[in-house]
Design a protein around this motif. Structure first.
Motif, PDB file in Angstrom:
ATOM      1  N   LEU A 165       0.822  -1.205   0.000  1.00  0.00           N
ATOM      2  CA  LEU A 165       0.000   0.000   0.000  1.00  0.00           C
ATOM      3  C   LEU A 165       0.858   1.258   0.000  1.00  0.00           C
ATOM      4  O   LEU A 165       0.569   2.214  -0.709  1.00  0.00           O
ATOM      5  N   TRP A 166       1.952   1.278   0.765  1.00  0.00           N
ATOM      6  CA  TRP A 166       2.777   2.485   0.845  1.00  0.00           C
ATOM      7  C   TRP A 166       3.462   2.794  -0.476  1.00  0.00           C
ATOM      8  O   TRP A 166       3.847   3.928  -0.714  1.00  0.00           O
ATOM      9  N   ASP A 167       3.590   1.810  -1.354  1.00  0.00           N
ATOM     10  CA  ASP A 167       4.187   2.038  -2.670  1.00  0.00           C
ATOM     11  C   ASP A 167       3.223   2.719  -3.645  1.00  0.00           C
ATOM     12  O   ASP A 167       3.666   3.355  -4.597  1.00  0.00           O
ATOM     13  N   VAL A 168       1.920   2.558  -3.429  1.00  0.00           N
ATOM     14  CA  VAL A 168       0.945   3.015  -4.431  1.00  0.00           C
ATOM     15  C   VAL A 168      -0.050   4.072  -3.965  1.00  0.00           C
ATOM     16  O   VAL A 168      -0.699   4.711  -4.783  1.00  0.00           O
ATOM     17  N   ALA A 169      -0.219   4.274  -2.676  1.00  0.00           N
ATOM     18  CA  ALA A 169      -1.294   5.138  -2.166  1.00  0.00           C
ATOM     19  C   ALA A 169      -1.244   6.545  -2.755  1.00  0.00           C
ATOM     20  O   ALA A 169      -2.257   7.060  -3.239  1.00  0.00           O
ATOM     21  N   ALA A 170      -0.088   7.190  -2.734  1.00  0.00           N
ATOM     22  CA  ALA A 170       0.022   8.551  -3.276  1.00  0.00           C
ATOM     23  C   ALA A 170      -0.221   8.556  -4.780  1.00  0.00           C
ATOM     24  O   ALA A 170      -0.900   9.446  -5.309  1.00  0.00           O
ATOM     25  N   GLY A 171       0.307   7.567  -5.471  1.00  0.00           N
ATOM     26  CA  GLY A 171       0.130   7.479  -6.917  1.00  0.00           C
ATOM     27  C   GLY A 171      -1.321   7.306  -7.323  1.00  0.00           C
ATOM     28  O   GLY A 171      -1.761   7.838  -8.350  1.00  0.00           O
ATOM     29  N   LEU A 172      -2.098   6.595  -6.512  1.00  0.00           N
ATOM     30  CA  LEU A 172      -3.523   6.423  -6.832  1.00  0.00           C
ATOM     31  C   LEU A 172      -4.268   7.745  -6.724  1.00  0.00           C
ATOM     32  O   LEU A 172      -5.164   8.028  -7.525  1.00  0.00           O
ATOM     33  N   SER A 173      -3.895   8.579  -5.764  1.00  0.00           N
ATOM     34  CA  SER A 173      -4.482   9.917  -5.676  1.00  0.00           C
ATOM     35  C   SER A 173      -4.128  10.721  -6.922  1.00  0.00           C
ATOM     36  O   SER A 173      -4.998  11.398  -7.500  1.00  0.00           O
ATOM     37  N   LEU A 174      -2.882  10.634  -7.372  1.00  0.00           N
ATOM     38  CA  LEU A 174      -2.460  11.336  -8.585  1.00  0.00           C
ATOM     39  C   LEU A 174      -3.275  10.892  -9.790  1.00  0.00           C
ATOM     40  O   LEU A 174      -3.736  11.724 -10.587  1.00  0.00           O
ATOM     41  N   ILE A 175      -3.457   9.584  -9.937  1.00  0.00           N
ATOM     42  CA  ILE A 175      -4.212   9.038 -11.070  1.00  0.00           C
ATOM     43  C   ILE A 175      -5.640   9.580 -11.077  1.00  0.00           C
ATOM     44  O   ILE A 175      -6.135  10.068 -12.095  1.00  0.00           O
ATOM     45  N   LYS A 176      -6.312   9.451  -9.948  1.00  0.00           N
ATOM     46  CA  LYS A 176      -7.717   9.882  -9.855  1.00  0.00           C
ATOM     47  C   LYS A 176      -7.858  11.365 -10.180  1.00  0.00           C
ATOM     48  O   LYS A 176      -8.728  11.761 -10.955  1.00  0.00           O
ATOM     49  N   GLU A 177      -6.996  12.181  -9.597  1.00  0.00           N
ATOM     50  CA  GLU A 177      -7.098  13.630  -9.790  1.00  0.00           C
ATOM     51  C   GLU A 177      -6.606  14.084 -11.167  1.00  0.00           C
ATOM     52  O   GLU A 177      -6.889  15.197 -11.589  1.00  0.00           O
ATOM     53  N   ALA A 178      -5.898  13.202 -11.881  1.00  0.00           N
ATOM     54  CA  ALA A 178      -5.445  13.503 -13.244  1.00  0.00           C
ATOM     55  C   ALA A 178      -6.457  13.028 -14.282  1.00  0.00           C
ATOM     56  O   ALA A 178      -6.188  13.079 -15.482  1.00  0.00           O
ATOM     57  N   GLY A 179      -7.611  12.547 -13.820  1.00  0.00           N
ATOM     58  CA  GLY A 179      -8.664  12.131 -14.745  1.00  0.00           C
ATOM     59  C   GLY A 179      -8.709  10.648 -15.042  1.00  0.00           C
ATOM     60  O   GLY A 179      -9.450  10.205 -15.921  1.00  0.00           O
ATOM     61  N   GLY A 180      -7.940   9.857 -14.322  1.00  0.00           N
ATOM     62  CA  GLY A 180      -7.921   8.423 -14.548  1.00  0.00           C
ATOM     63  C   GLY A 180      -8.770   7.668 -13.553  1.00  0.00           C
ATOM     64  O   GLY A 180      -9.548   8.243 -12.793  1.00  0.00           O
ATOM     65  N   ALA A 181      -8.604   6.357 -13.574  1.00  0.00           N
ATOM     66  CA  ALA A 181      -9.348   5.475 -12.670  1.00  0.00           C
ATOM     67  C   ALA A 181      -8.385   4.425 -12.150  1.00  0.00           C
ATOM     68  O   ALA A 181      -7.358   4.142 -12.769  1.00  0.00           O
ATOM     69  N   TYR A 182      -8.742   3.849 -11.017  1.00  0.00           N
ATOM     70  CA  TYR A 182      -7.910   2.786 -10.475  1.00  0.00           C
ATOM     71  C   TYR A 182      -8.783   1.711  -9.838  1.00  0.00           C
ATOM     72  O   TYR A 182      -9.918   1.927  -9.466  1.00  0.00           O
ATOM     73  N   PHE A 183      -8.174   0.527  -9.721  1.00  0.00           N
ATOM     74  CA  PHE A 183      -8.765  -0.636  -9.073  1.00  0.00           C
ATOM     75  C   PHE A 183      -7.768  -1.076  -8.016  1.00  0.00           C
ATOM     76  O   PHE A 183      -6.567  -1.167  -8.288  1.00  0.00           O
ATOM     77  N   LEU A 184      -8.259  -1.345  -6.816  1.00  0.00           N
ATOM     78  CA  LEU A 184      -7.413  -1.742  -5.697  1.00  0.00           C
ATOM     79  C   LEU A 184      -8.088  -2.907  -4.994  1.00  0.00           C
ATOM     80  O   LEU A 184      -9.234  -2.791  -4.569  1.00  0.00           O
ATOM     81  N   ARG A 185      -7.369  -4.050  -4.907  1.00  0.00           N
ATOM     82  CA  ARG A 185      -7.927  -5.234  -4.249  1.00  0.00           C
ATOM     83  C   ARG A 185      -6.871  -5.832  -3.322  1.00  0.00           C
ATOM     84  O   ARG A 185      -5.732  -6.064  -3.719  1.00  0.00           O
ATOM     85  N   LYS A 186      -7.284  -6.092  -2.089  1.00  0.00           N
ATOM     86  CA  LYS A 186      -6.403  -6.707  -1.098  1.00  0.00           C
ATOM     87  C   LYS A 186      -6.022  -8.114  -1.561  1.00  0.00           C
ATOM     88  O   LYS A 186      -6.851  -8.855  -2.058  1.00  0.00           O
ATOM     89  N   THR A 187      -4.733  -8.459  -1.408  1.00  0.00           N
ATOM     90  CA  THR A 187      -4.292  -9.819  -1.722  1.00  0.00           C
ATOM     91  C   THR A 187      -3.907 -10.504  -0.411  1.00  0.00           C
ATOM     92  O   THR A 187      -4.187  -9.993   0.662  1.00  0.00           O
ATOM     93  N   ALA A 188      -3.267 -11.619  -0.509  1.00  0.00           N
ATOM     94  CA  ALA A 188      -3.032 -12.450   0.677  1.00  0.00           C
ATOM     95  C   ALA A 188      -2.061 -11.841   1.687  1.00  0.00           C
ATOM     96  O   ALA A 188      -2.195 -12.067   2.877  1.00  0.00           O
ATOM     97  N   GLY A 189      -1.071 -11.097   1.229  1.00  0.00           N
ATOM     98  CA  GLY A 189      -0.065 -10.567   2.141  1.00  0.00           C
ATOM     99  C   GLY A 189      -0.573  -9.379   2.943  1.00  0.00           C
ATOM    100  O   GLY A 189      -1.499  -8.677   2.546  1.00  0.00           O
ATOM    101  N   ARG A 190       0.062  -9.165   4.082  1.00  0.00           N
ATOM    102  CA  ARG A 190      -0.302  -8.020   4.921  1.00  0.00           C
ATOM    103  C   ARG A 190       0.085  -6.725   4.209  1.00  0.00           C
ATOM    104  O   ARG A 190       1.223  -6.555   3.796  1.00  0.00           O
ATOM    105  N   PHE A 191      -0.859  -5.827   4.041  1.00  0.00           N
ATOM    106  CA  PHE A 191      -0.685  -4.532   3.374  1.00  0.00           C
ATOM    107  C   PHE A 191      -0.408  -4.670   1.882  1.00  0.00           C
ATOM    108  O   PHE A 191       0.037  -3.719   1.258  1.00  0.00           O
ATOM    109  N   GLN A 192      -0.654  -5.844   1.297  1.00  0.00           N
ATOM    110  CA  GLN A 192      -0.396  -6.037  -0.125  1.00  0.00           C
ATOM    111  C   GLN A 192      -1.697  -6.004  -0.920  1.00  0.00           C
ATOM    112  O   GLN A 192      -2.731  -6.479  -0.457  1.00  0.00           O
TER     113      GLN A 192
END
Length: 180
Positions: A130-157
């Motif tokens: 999550l710490w690798d992508v959280a800021a980037g997802l805000s950038l994507i959304k506010e730049a007019g894009g979309a994102y999909f985020l789904r929890k996987t098996a690892g902690r915080f992954q």
């Protein structure tokens, strides 16, 4: 809550590959509402805030307008510590063959920043922290894009997909099938 990665692209940094960044995000109800990514080698800073837009060095940025996967550049990676079975990798390779180009640069926050500014068209990664992508997802959304985020098996992954709106559903249908 705040999500901070003081050095995204740690391996790049240790190998003197100049593609590493600092990533800071503010999440509210698990939704990124503010993001800052600083390219520590390129001297670029990306920022976004809900309803304000995304910016690079103070200038407004937007996702690409690419409307077909065969013209799109996918940026992706394989997180450290992840295990990839042969069947998964073969399925993934088959999926990425639908893109014009594929790039793996080793710092998710910066790759997402490049999608937000329209340099790349799609970002996808499985089992990324999550710490690798959280800021980037805000950038994507506010730049007019979309994102999909789904929890996987690892902690915080998570499994993450982000792109412009023109190819988001097609990329989602193609890349998320690799989880099966």
């Amino acid at each position: 809550f705040w999500v901070i990665d003081p050095l995204d692209g740690t391996y790049n940094f240790t190998r003197k590959f100049p593609f590493s960044g600092i990533s800071i995000a503010l999440l509210e109800n698990n939704i990124p509402i503010l993001g800052v990514v600083i390219d520590i080698f390129g001297k670029h800073s990306f920022s976004s805030a809900m309803g304000i837009g995304s910016h690079k060095n103070g200038d407004k940025i937007a996702v690409s307008s690419t409307d077909r996967l065969l013209n799109a550049t996918l940026t992706t990676g394989f997180p450290s510590g992840a295990t990839y079975e042969t069947d998964y990798l073969l399925s993934f390779v088959k999926s990425v063959q639908e893109f014009k180009k594929v790039r793996a640069l080793g710092a998710a926050s910066l790759m997402l920043s490049l999608v937000a500014e329209g340099t790349f068209d799609v970002y996808y990664e499985k089992d990324i922290y999550l710490w690798d992508v959280a800021a980037g997802l805000s950038l994507i959304k506010e730049a007019g894009g979309a994102y999909f985020l789904r929890k996987t098996a690892g902690r915080f992954q998570y499994e993450v997909l982000a792109s412009n709106m023109n190819i988001f559903e097609e990329a989602k249908a193609l890349l998320l099938q690799t989880q099966d």
